[in-house]
Design a protein around this motif. Structure first.
Motif, PDB file in Angstrom:
ATOM      1  N   SER A   1     -30.985 -51.344 -20.269  1.00  0.00           N
ATOM      2  CA  SER A   1     -31.577 -52.185 -21.298  1.00  0.00           C
ATOM      3  C   SER A   1     -33.065 -51.847 -21.300  1.00  0.00           C
ATOM      4  O   SER A   1     -33.637 -51.586 -20.237  1.00  0.00           O
ATOM      5  N   LEU A   2     -33.658 -51.830 -22.464  1.00  0.00           N
ATOM      6  CA  LEU A   2     -35.081 -51.458 -22.546  1.00  0.00           C
ATOM      7  C   LEU A   2     -35.873 -52.588 -23.178  1.00  0.00           C
ATOM      8  O   LEU A   2     -35.552 -53.041 -24.284  1.00  0.00           O
ATOM      9  N   ARG A   3     -36.885 -53.041 -22.447  1.00  0.00           N
ATOM     10  CA  ARG A   3     -37.847 -53.972 -23.027  1.00  0.00           C
ATOM     11  C   ARG A   3     -38.943 -53.126 -23.665  1.00  0.00           C
ATOM     12  O   ARG A   3     -39.608 -52.344 -22.992  1.00  0.00           O
ATOM     13  N   THR A   4     -39.110 -53.254 -24.963  1.00  0.00           N
ATOM     14  CA  THR A   4     -40.029 -52.361 -25.676  1.00  0.00           C
ATOM     15  C   THR A   4     -41.482 -52.796 -25.480  1.00  0.00           C
ATOM     16  O   THR A   4     -41.747 -53.919 -25.037  1.00  0.00           O
ATOM     17  N   ALA A   5     -42.384 -51.914 -25.852  1.00  0.00           N
ATOM     18  CA  ALA A   5     -43.809 -52.216 -25.686  1.00  0.00           C
ATOM     19  C   ALA A   5     -44.206 -53.464 -26.474  1.00  0.00           C
ATOM     20  O   ALA A   5     -45.131 -54.187 -26.071  1.00  0.00           O
ATOM     21  N   ASP A   6     -43.513 -53.732 -27.576  1.00  0.00           N
ATOM     22  CA  ASP A   6     -43.851 -54.925 -28.364  1.00  0.00           C
ATOM     23  C   ASP A   6     -42.949 -56.116 -28.033  1.00  0.00           C
ATOM     24  O   ASP A   6     -42.853 -57.067 -28.815  1.00  0.00           O
ATOM     25  N   GLY A   7     -42.308 -56.071 -26.869  1.00  0.00           N
ATOM     26  CA  GLY A   7     -41.629 -57.251 -26.345  1.00  0.00           C
ATOM     27  C   GLY A   7     -40.251 -57.544 -26.898  1.00  0.00           C
ATOM     28  O   GLY A   7     -39.776 -58.671 -26.783  1.00  0.00           O
ATOM     29  N   ARG A   8     -39.601 -56.556 -27.479  1.00  0.00           N
ATOM     30  CA  ARG A   8     -38.206 -56.748 -27.900  1.00  0.00           C
ATOM     31  C   ARG A   8     -37.284 -56.149 -26.853  1.00  0.00           C
ATOM     32  O   ARG A   8     -37.704 -55.320 -26.057  1.00  0.00           O
ATOM     33  N   GLN A   9     -36.011 -56.561 -26.895  1.00  0.00           N
ATOM     34  CA  GLN A   9     -35.049 -56.017 -25.947  1.00  0.00           C
ATOM     35  C   GLN A   9     -34.072 -55.134 -26.708  1.00  0.00           C
ATOM     36  O   GLN A   9     -33.463 -55.588 -27.675  1.00  0.00           O
ATOM     37  N   VAL A  10     -33.960 -53.869 -26.309  1.00  0.00           N
ATOM     38  CA  VAL A  10     -33.019 -52.942 -26.943  1.00  0.00           C
ATOM     39  C   VAL A  10     -31.944 -52.590 -25.914  1.00  0.00           C
ATOM     40  O   VAL A  10     -32.261 -52.135 -24.811  1.00  0.00           O
ATOM     41  N   ASN A  11     -30.688 -52.832 -26.269  1.00  0.00           N
ATOM     42  CA  ASN A  11     -29.561 -52.521 -25.392  1.00  0.00           C
ATOM     43  C   ASN A  11     -28.787 -51.344 -25.972  1.00  0.00           C
ATOM     44  O   ASN A  11     -28.956 -51.009 -27.147  1.00  0.00           O
ATOM     45  N   GLN A  12     -27.915 -50.776 -25.155  1.00  0.00           N
ATOM     46  CA  GLN A  12     -27.056 -49.637 -25.512  1.00  0.00           C
ATOM     47  C   GLN A  12     -27.822 -48.311 -25.402  1.00  0.00           C
ATOM     48  O   GLN A  12     -28.865 -48.125 -26.027  1.00  0.00           O
ATOM     49  N   SER A  13     -27.227 -47.396 -24.641  1.00  0.00           N
ATOM     50  CA  SER A  13     -27.894 -46.109 -24.375  1.00  0.00           C
ATOM     51  C   SER A  13     -28.316 -45.388 -25.643  1.00  0.00           C
ATOM     52  O   SER A  13     -29.438 -44.866 -25.731  1.00  0.00           O
ATOM     53  N   MET A  14     -27.431 -45.350 -26.632  1.00  0.00           N
ATOM     54  CA  MET A  14     -27.789 -44.596 -27.845  1.00  0.00           C
ATOM     55  C   MET A  14     -29.008 -45.199 -28.517  1.00  0.00           C
ATOM     56  O   MET A  14     -29.912 -44.490 -28.956  1.00  0.00           O
ATOM     57  N   ALA A  15     -29.046 -46.528 -28.601  1.00  0.00           N
ATOM     58  CA  ALA A  15     -30.181 -47.200 -29.246  1.00  0.00           C
ATOM     59  C   ALA A  15     -31.454 -46.972 -28.435  1.00  0.00           C
ATOM     60  O   ALA A  15     -32.535 -46.734 -29.001  1.00  0.00           O
ATOM     61  N   ILE A  16     -31.317 -47.010 -27.118  1.00  0.00           N
ATOM     62  CA  ILE A  16     -32.485 -46.816 -26.244  1.00  0.00           C
ATOM     63  C   ILE A  16     -33.023 -45.390 -26.378  1.00  0.00           C
ATOM     64  O   ILE A  16     -34.226 -45.164 -26.526  1.00  0.00           O
ATOM     65  N   LEU A  17     -32.118 -44.417 -26.353  1.00  0.00           N
ATOM     66  CA  LEU A  17     -32.554 -43.017 -26.443  1.00  0.00           C
ATOM     67  C   LEU A  17     -33.197 -42.737 -27.800  1.00  0.00           C
ATOM     68  O   LEU A  17     -34.207 -42.025 -27.888  1.00  0.00           O
ATOM     69  N   HIS A  18     -32.616 -43.309 -28.852  1.00  0.00           N
ATOM     70  CA  HIS A  18     -33.229 -43.126 -30.172  1.00  0.00           C
ATOM     71  C   HIS A  18     -34.610 -43.791 -30.220  1.00  0.00           C
ATOM     72  O   HIS A  18     -35.542 -43.250 -30.815  1.00  0.00           O
ATOM     73  N   HIS A  19     -34.736 -44.959 -29.594  1.00  0.00           N
ATOM     74  CA  HIS A  19     -36.032 -45.646 -29.578  1.00  0.00           C
ATOM     75  C   HIS A  19     -37.082 -44.787 -28.849  1.00  0.00           C
ATOM     76  O   HIS A  19     -38.196 -44.603 -29.347  1.00  0.00           O
ATOM     77  N   ILE A  20     -36.695 -44.275 -27.681  1.00  0.00           N
ATOM     78  CA  ILE A  20     -37.636 -43.445 -26.910  1.00  0.00           C
ATOM     79  C   ILE A  20     -38.040 -42.223 -27.734  1.00  0.00           C
ATOM     80  O   ILE A  20     -39.221 -41.854 -27.793  1.00  0.00           O
ATOM     81  N   GLY A  21     -37.060 -41.612 -28.394  1.00  0.00           N
ATOM     82  CA  GLY A  21     -37.361 -40.439 -29.222  1.00  0.00           C
ATOM     83  C   GLY A  21     -38.308 -40.759 -30.359  1.00  0.00           C
ATOM     84  O   GLY A  21     -39.244 -39.998 -30.649  1.00  0.00           O
ATOM     85  N   ALA A  22     -38.107 -41.909 -30.981  1.00  0.00           N
ATOM     86  CA  ALA A  22     -38.955 -42.301 -32.121  1.00  0.00           C
ATOM     87  C   ALA A  22     -40.371 -42.629 -31.688  1.00  0.00           C
ATOM     88  O   ALA A  22     -41.323 -42.479 -32.464  1.00  0.00           O
ATOM     89  N   GLN A  23     -40.515 -43.081 -30.433  1.00  0.00           N
ATOM     90  CA  GLN A  23     -41.853 -43.416 -29.922  1.00  0.00           C
ATOM     91  C   GLN A  23     -42.589 -42.179 -29.401  1.00  0.00           C
ATOM     92  O   GLN A  23     -43.762 -42.270 -29.025  1.00  0.00           O
ATOM     93  N   SER A  24     -41.879 -41.060 -29.303  1.00  0.00           N
ATOM     94  CA  SER A  24     -42.494 -39.841 -28.740  1.00  0.00           C
ATOM     95  C   SER A  24     -42.066 -38.643 -29.574  1.00  0.00           C
ATOM     96  O   SER A  24     -41.441 -37.716 -29.053  1.00  0.00           O
ATOM     97  N   THR A  25     -42.400 -38.667 -30.832  1.00  0.00           N
ATOM     98  CA  THR A  25     -41.879 -37.656 -31.759  1.00  0.00           C
ATOM     99  C   THR A  25     -42.257 -36.226 -31.326  1.00  0.00           C
ATOM    100  O   THR A  25     -41.508 -35.289 -31.561  1.00  0.00           O
ATOM    101  N   GLY A  26     -43.394 -36.091 -30.678  1.00  0.00           N
ATOM    102  CA  GLY A  26     -43.818 -34.756 -30.239  1.00  0.00           C
ATOM    103  C   GLY A  26     -42.982 -34.219 -29.092  1.00  0.00           C
ATOM    104  O   GLY A  26     -43.036 -33.015 -28.790  1.00  0.00           O
ATOM    105  N   SER A  27     -42.209 -35.089 -28.444  1.00  0.00           N
ATOM    106  CA  SER A  27     -41.453 -34.657 -27.261  1.00  0.00           C
ATOM    107  C   SER A  27     -40.218 -33.843 -27.631  1.00  0.00           C
ATOM    108  O   SER A  27     -39.645 -33.158 -26.778  1.00  0.00           O
TER     109      SER A  27
END
Ligand SMILES: N[C@@H](CCC(=O)N[C@@H](CS)C(=O)NCC(=O)O)C(=O)O
Length: 250
Positions: A55-81
């Protein structure tokens, strides 16, 4: 507050989210959740009501569950990666296809083996369920070998979040001793190469509770109870920890 990844131990699929965070370069913290005890506790259910990691607590204080949603969130926050290719491109579609395969078919193929172990099956019942598990695991390895083809990485020429996620699930084959990965040479080569990756080594060390050298922007561990208390303290008076958390995550 930096993002916080709640990761499970032992042998959890959240391993891939740790690797992805390392590769992302984003600042982040980790919260260790023992399975099956803490993950099913009332305290952790305030983080994820379905009692699962990651489960991922985001920088703006939301909770994101599920691996796919978490991985997509991380990718969207680090587009250069390059962890997640840009949406609307063929690269994204293929990446998403591979990730979906890993998160459904590949993950699920191990379910009979976990079930047989966790429910203490014996004799004929165990034989039937285990045989089914072995059959499924072999099939998804053959499918993934075909998807990989001659590409160096699962979703093409560059490493993506799919490779990170793969490493957390692929080891279940070793845990349950199903097949010799060398039967699938391309997959075995990718796996062997990724095992040497600093982020993968970091995730292994974190899970083992050993000193871990981050090559990303890891900012240390937070304790679950401390975090819940902190959120309650930040919330208005007369609210419970649960209410405080709900308010925090919206
Ligand atoms: N669909 C979820 C599955 C998550 C999941 O099954 N997590 C397991 C560990 S890999 C878990 O937390 N199990 C709880 C337990 O073992 O008690 C995802 O992709 O994140």
């Amino acid at each position: 507050m930096h993002p916080i990844l709640f990761y499970g131990v032992p042998e959890c699929c959240s391993f891939g989210s740790i690797v992805a965070l390392e590769w992302s370069g984003l600042p982040y913290q980790l919260c260790r959740i023992e399975m099956p005890t803490v993950v099913s506790s009332e305290a952790y259910r305030r983080i994820n009501p379905v009692a699962e990691t990651p489960s991922l607590r985001t920088a703006d204080g939301r909770q994101v569950n599920q691996s796919m949603a978490i991985l997509h969130h991380i990718g969207a926050q680090s587009t250069g990666s390059g962890l997640v290719p840009a949406q609307g491109t063929p690269e994204f579609d293929f990446f998403n296809e591979v990730l979906a395969f890993l998160n459904t078919d590949f993950f699920e193929s191990f379910s009979p083996l976990w079930y047989a172990m966790e429910h203490g099956l014996a004799n004929e019942e165990q034989r039937v369920v285990t045989t089914m598990g072995h059959h499924k695991v072999r099939k998804v390895h053959a499918d993934l070998e075909q998807m990989l083809g001659s590409n160096p990485c699962l979703a093409g020429s560059r490493r993506t979040a799919a490779d990170a996620y793969f490493m957390g699930i692929a080891r279940w084959n070793d845990f349950h001793q199903v097949l010799d990965r060398r039967e699938f040479p391309a997959l075995a080569a990718l796996h062997a190469r990724l095992e040497l990756d600093p982020a993968v080594r970091f995730a292994h060390a974190v899970e083992r509770g050993e000193f871990a050298q981050s090559t990303g922007a890891f900012g240390g561990h937070v304790d679950l109870d401390d975090l819940l208390l902190r959120l309650q303290a930040e919330a208005p008076a007369n609210s419970t920890a649960s209410e405080a958390f709900s308010r925090h995550v919206g």
